[in-house]
Structure formats: C-alpha cells, structure tokens
Design a protein around this motif. Sequence first.
Motif, PDB file in Angstrom:
ATOM      1  N   LYS A  98      10.107 -40.502   9.184  1.00 46.84           N
ATOM      2  CA  LYS A  98      10.305 -41.222   7.979  1.00 46.84           C
ATOM      3  C   LYS A  98      11.545 -40.502   7.111  1.00 46.84           C
ATOM      4  CE  LYS A  98       5.323 -42.340   7.685  1.00 46.84           C
ATOM      5  NZ  LYS A  98       4.165 -41.847   6.718  1.00 46.84           N
ATOM      6  N   ALA A  99      11.722 -39.365   7.056  1.00 42.70           N
ATOM      7  CA  ALA A  99      12.761 -38.573   6.287  1.00 42.70           C
ATOM      8  C   ALA A  99      14.079 -39.311   6.907  1.00 42.70           C
ATOM      9  CB  ALA A  99      12.860 -37.078   6.497  1.00 42.70           C
ATOM     10  N   LEU A 100      14.228 -39.255   8.161  1.00 42.68           N
ATOM     11  CA  LEU A 100      15.458 -39.747   8.649  1.00 42.68           C
ATOM     12  C   LEU A 100      15.840 -41.266   8.207  1.00 42.68           C
ATOM     13  CD1 LEU A 100      17.824 -39.541  10.672  1.00 42.68           C
ATOM     14  CD2 LEU A 100      16.408 -40.397  12.497  1.00 42.68           C
ATOM     15  N   ARG A 101      14.751 -42.027   8.204  1.00 47.42           N
ATOM     16  CA  ARG A 101      14.820 -43.462   7.770  1.00 47.42           C
ATOM     17  C   ARG A 101      15.351 -43.384   6.243  1.00 47.42           C
ATOM     18  NH1 ARG A 101      10.209 -44.747  10.870  1.00 47.42           N
ATOM     19  NH2 ARG A 101       8.777 -44.456   8.980  1.00 47.42           N
ATOM     20  N   MET A 102      14.736 -42.836   5.361  1.00 44.47           N
ATOM     21  CA  MET A 102      15.092 -42.470   4.177  1.00 44.47           C
ATOM     22  C   MET A 102      16.551 -42.078   3.800  1.00 44.47           C
ATOM     23  SD  MET A 102      12.727 -43.576   1.926  1.00 44.47           S
ATOM     24  CE  MET A 102      11.740 -44.655   3.122  1.00 44.47           C
ATOM     25  N   TYR A 103      17.148 -41.208   4.513  1.00 47.58           N
ATOM     26  CA  TYR A 103      18.205 -40.601   4.506  1.00 47.58           C
ATOM     27  C   TYR A 103      19.270 -41.617   4.618  1.00 47.58           C
ATOM     28  CZ  TYR A 103      16.374 -36.119   3.445  1.00 47.58           C
ATOM     29  OH  TYR A 103      15.725 -34.707   3.210  1.00 47.58           O
ATOM     30  N   GLU A 104      18.965 -42.380   6.126  1.00 44.51           N
ATOM     31  CA  GLU A 104      19.995 -43.494   6.619  1.00 44.51           C
ATOM     32  C   GLU A 104      19.866 -44.283   5.572  1.00 44.51           C
ATOM     33  OE1 GLU A 104      19.578 -42.767  11.262  1.00 44.51           O
ATOM     34  OE2 GLU A 104      18.099 -43.839  10.531  1.00 44.51           O
ATOM     35  N   THR A 105      19.026 -45.021   4.990  1.00 44.44           N
ATOM     36  CA  THR A 105      18.776 -46.066   4.008  1.00 44.44           C
ATOM     37  C   THR A 105      19.732 -45.601   2.892  1.00 44.44           C
ATOM     38  OG1 THR A 105      16.782 -46.809   5.025  1.00 44.44           O
ATOM     39  CG2 THR A 105      17.586 -47.603   2.688  1.00 44.44           C
ATOM     40  N   GLY A 106      19.673 -44.445   2.300  1.00 46.81           N
ATOM     41  CA  GLY A 106      20.264 -44.134   1.101  1.00 46.81           C
ATOM     42  C   GLY A 106      21.691 -43.858   1.462  1.00 46.81           C
ATOM     43  N   LEU A 107      22.157 -43.188   2.756  1.00 52.89           N
ATOM     44  CA  LEU A 107      23.394 -43.173   2.967  1.00 52.89           C
ATOM     45  C   LEU A 107      24.110 -44.706   3.217  1.00 52.89           C
ATOM     46  CD1 LEU A 107      25.756 -41.346   3.634  1.00 52.89           C
ATOM     47  CD2 LEU A 107      25.043 -41.527   6.133  1.00 52.89           C
ATOM     48  N   SER A 108      23.310 -45.575   3.626  1.00 51.98           N
ATOM     49  CA  SER A 108      24.021 -47.063   3.818  1.00 51.98           C
ATOM     50  C   SER A 108      24.094 -47.548   2.429  1.00 51.98           C
ATOM     51  CB  SER A 108      23.014 -47.833   4.466  1.00 51.98           C
ATOM     52  OG  SER A 108      21.899 -48.112   4.063  1.00 51.98           O
TER      53      SER A 108
ATOM     54  N   MET B 157      13.061 -39.161  -1.683  1.00 52.82           N
ATOM     55  CA  MET B 157      12.006 -39.572  -0.669  1.00 52.82           C
ATOM     56  C   MET B 157      12.086 -38.726   0.584  1.00 52.82           C
ATOM     57  SD  MET B 157       9.024 -40.996  -0.879  1.00 52.82           S
ATOM     58  CE  MET B 157       7.540 -41.311  -0.151  1.00 52.82           C
ATOM     59  N   GLY B 158      13.345 -38.802   1.147  1.00 50.29           N
ATOM     60  CA  GLY B 158      13.600 -38.159   2.390  1.00 50.29           C
ATOM     61  C   GLY B 158      13.307 -36.668   2.397  1.00 50.29           C
ATOM     62  N   ASP B 159      13.680 -36.174   1.061  1.00 49.22           N
ATOM     63  CA  ASP B 159      13.399 -34.582   0.996  1.00 49.22           C
ATOM     64  C   ASP B 159      11.817 -34.576   1.180  1.00 49.22           C
ATOM     65  OD1 ASP B 159      16.106 -34.222   0.845  1.00 49.22           O
ATOM     66  OD2 ASP B 159      16.080 -34.087  -1.440  1.00 49.22           O
ATOM     67  N   LEU B 160      11.118 -35.181   0.377  1.00 53.20           N
ATOM     68  CA  LEU B 160       9.730 -35.178   0.352  1.00 53.20           C
ATOM     69  C   LEU B 160       9.130 -35.333   1.710  1.00 53.20           C
ATOM     70  CD1 LEU B 160       7.191 -35.125  -1.346  1.00 53.20           C
ATOM     71  CD2 LEU B 160       6.940 -37.581  -1.233  1.00 53.20           C
TER      72      LEU B 160
ATOM     73  N   LEU C 250      18.407 -33.882  11.902  1.00 55.47           N
ATOM     74  CA  LEU C 250      16.927 -34.735  12.197  1.00 55.47           C
ATOM     75  C   LEU C 250      17.152 -35.393  13.624  1.00 55.47           C
ATOM     76  CD1 LEU C 250      15.992 -35.784   8.769  1.00 55.47           C
ATOM     77  CD2 LEU C 250      14.727 -34.249  10.119  1.00 55.47           C
ATOM     78  N   GLN C 251      18.370 -36.171  13.793  1.00 51.40           N
ATOM     79  CA  GLN C 251      18.743 -36.786  14.973  1.00 51.40           C
ATOM     80  C   GLN C 251      18.399 -35.939  16.163  1.00 51.40           C
ATOM     81  OE1 GLN C 251      22.459 -38.501  14.140  1.00 51.40           O
ATOM     82  NE2 GLN C 251      21.391 -40.594  13.629  1.00 51.40           N
ATOM     83  N   LYS C 252      18.934 -34.732  16.116  1.00 49.79           N
ATOM     84  CA  LYS C 252      18.713 -33.780  17.211  1.00 49.79           C
ATOM     85  C   LYS C 252      17.384 -33.292  17.450  1.00 49.79           C
ATOM     86  CE  LYS C 252      23.423 -31.489  17.057  1.00 49.79           C
ATOM     87  NZ  LYS C 252      24.221 -30.103  16.597  1.00 49.79           N
ATOM     88  N   ARG C 253      16.891 -33.021  16.310  1.00 46.29           N
ATOM     89  CA  ARG C 253      15.286 -32.721  16.513  1.00 46.29           C
ATOM     90  C   ARG C 253      14.578 -33.809  17.135  1.00 46.29           C
ATOM     91  NH1 ARG C 253      12.412 -30.770  10.991  1.00 46.29           N
ATOM     92  NH2 ARG C 253      14.288 -29.544  10.957  1.00 46.29           N
ATOM     93  N   LEU C 254      14.762 -35.054  16.582  1.00 44.69           N
ATOM     94  CA  LEU C 254      14.192 -36.211  17.133  1.00 44.69           C
ATOM     95  C   LEU C 254      14.161 -36.826  18.631  1.00 44.69           C
ATOM     96  CD1 LEU C 254      13.703 -38.067  13.902  1.00 44.69           C
ATOM     97  CD2 LEU C 254      11.690 -37.251  15.083  1.00 44.69           C
ATOM     98  N   SER C 255      15.452 -36.279  18.970  1.00 44.79           N
ATOM     99  CA  SER C 255      15.746 -36.574  20.507  1.00 44.79           C
ATOM    100  C   SER C 255      15.342 -35.714  21.622  1.00 44.79           C
ATOM    101  CB  SER C 255      17.436 -37.124  20.461  1.00 44.79           C
ATOM    102  OG  SER C 255      18.063 -35.353  20.453  1.00 44.79           O
TER     103      SER C 255
ATOM    104  N   LYS D 258      24.463 -36.213   5.358  1.00 44.70           N
ATOM    105  CA  LYS D 258      24.953 -36.454   6.919  1.00 44.70           C
ATOM    106  C   LYS D 258      24.693 -35.243   7.556  1.00 44.70           C
ATOM    107  CE  LYS D 258      28.693 -39.355   5.209  1.00 44.70           C
ATOM    108  NZ  LYS D 258      30.474 -39.278   5.051  1.00 44.70           N
ATOM    109  N   LYS D 259      24.714 -34.085   7.132  1.00 48.92           N
ATOM    110  CA  LYS D 259      24.321 -32.972   7.860  1.00 48.92           C
ATOM    111  C   LYS D 259      22.872 -33.201   8.314  1.00 48.92           C
ATOM    112  CE  LYS D 259      27.919 -29.616   6.535  1.00 48.92           C
ATOM    113  NZ  LYS D 259      28.267 -28.672   5.702  1.00 48.92           N
ATOM    114  N   VAL D 260      21.888 -33.334   7.331  1.00 49.64           N
ATOM    115  CA  VAL D 260      20.656 -33.332   7.558  1.00 49.64           C
ATOM    116  C   VAL D 260      20.230 -34.615   8.603  1.00 49.64           C
ATOM    117  CG1 VAL D 260      18.484 -33.728   6.377  1.00 49.64           C
ATOM    118  CG2 VAL D 260      20.128 -32.592   4.969  1.00 49.64           C
ATOM    119  N   ILE D 261      20.835 -35.665   8.360  1.00 51.46           N
ATOM    120  CA  ILE D 261      20.820 -36.778   9.362  1.00 51.46           C
ATOM    121  C   ILE D 261      20.851 -36.159  10.787  1.00 51.46           C
ATOM    122  CG2 ILE D 261      21.629 -38.999  10.168  1.00 51.46           C
ATOM    123  CD1 ILE D 261      21.741 -39.682   7.277  1.00 51.46           C
ATOM    124  N   LYS D 262      22.249 -35.395  10.990  1.00 49.80           N
ATOM    125  CA  LYS D 262      22.401 -35.165  12.435  1.00 49.80           C
ATOM    126  C   LYS D 262      21.468 -34.155  12.880  1.00 49.80           C
ATOM    127  CE  LYS D 262      27.762 -35.660  12.261  1.00 49.80           C
ATOM    128  NZ  LYS D 262      28.703 -35.107  12.426  1.00 49.80           N
TER     129      LYS D 262
END
Length: 135
Positions: A106-116, A94-97, A130-135, A124-128
């Motif tokens: 929304k992608a970040l939330r899905m990835y973080e939930t999946g990782l938790s 779902m994060g990929d979508l 996205l976090q840079k992109r969103l900040s 982890k690389k995609v999360i980092k």
Amino acid sequence: EIFIYVADKVLGDDNNFRVEYDFELLPDEKSLRGYYQKPDLSPYVLNERAKKLISRLQTEGIIAEDEQEILELLDRMKGSDISAHQLAPTYKLMGDLYLERNADDKALRMYETGLSINPGLAVKKVIKMLQKRLS
C-alpha cells in the motif's frame, strides 16, 4: 445536543450543513463525514480533511473507517484542479503511514501515485527500497 451550522461559501448560503457537537465541543464524526461527502466541496478542503485524518491515524493507529474515507478523498481529488504541490504530499503522508504500519504494498502505491502527480516529490529512494523488498 449542540449543533453548528457550517456556511459553505462554495455551495452558497442555501446549502448550509448542520454538524452535531457534544458537550465538550467535539464534532460528531458521522455528521462531519456527511459534510465531506458533499460533491461540490473544494479539493483544497478535501485535502485538509485527508491530512487531518492521516495525522489522527498516525497517533491512534489505523481505523478502517478513516482509512476508507482518506482513500475516497484522494480519489475525488485526483481529477480536480488542485495543485500537484498540494496533492502529492498528501499521498506521501499516506505512504509514510502505511510504511510505518508495515503495509509495504500500500505504501508503494501511495508513493508511486504521489510521484506521478508531482515528479519532484522526494520518494524515489523509498520507492526503490520498497520495490526491492517486495520482489
């Protein structure tokens, strides 16, 4: 009209569910949605439905009704006994979508939930990123 009755081994023979099909033997989405809302369905069945809907959204684009059903299915599975190795990849899909559709938050939330759910999920690389992109 053609109807197929789905015997549900989890719910028992007295809880069969009627699914309507058209003449091309395609199931009616409304009746299928009703089936997947049954409270006692196996989380593994729900997970397969979510993955099928995600696959459909990847080819057809985001459809609000399907997106909402996926989110509801994921929410229902969170507290269930489904394996983390089964559920976490569905969050990744779902994060990929969302990532493909430029819905980074929304992608970040899905990835973080999946990782938790599964700390070994390869996001982890995609999360980092996205976090840079969103900040």
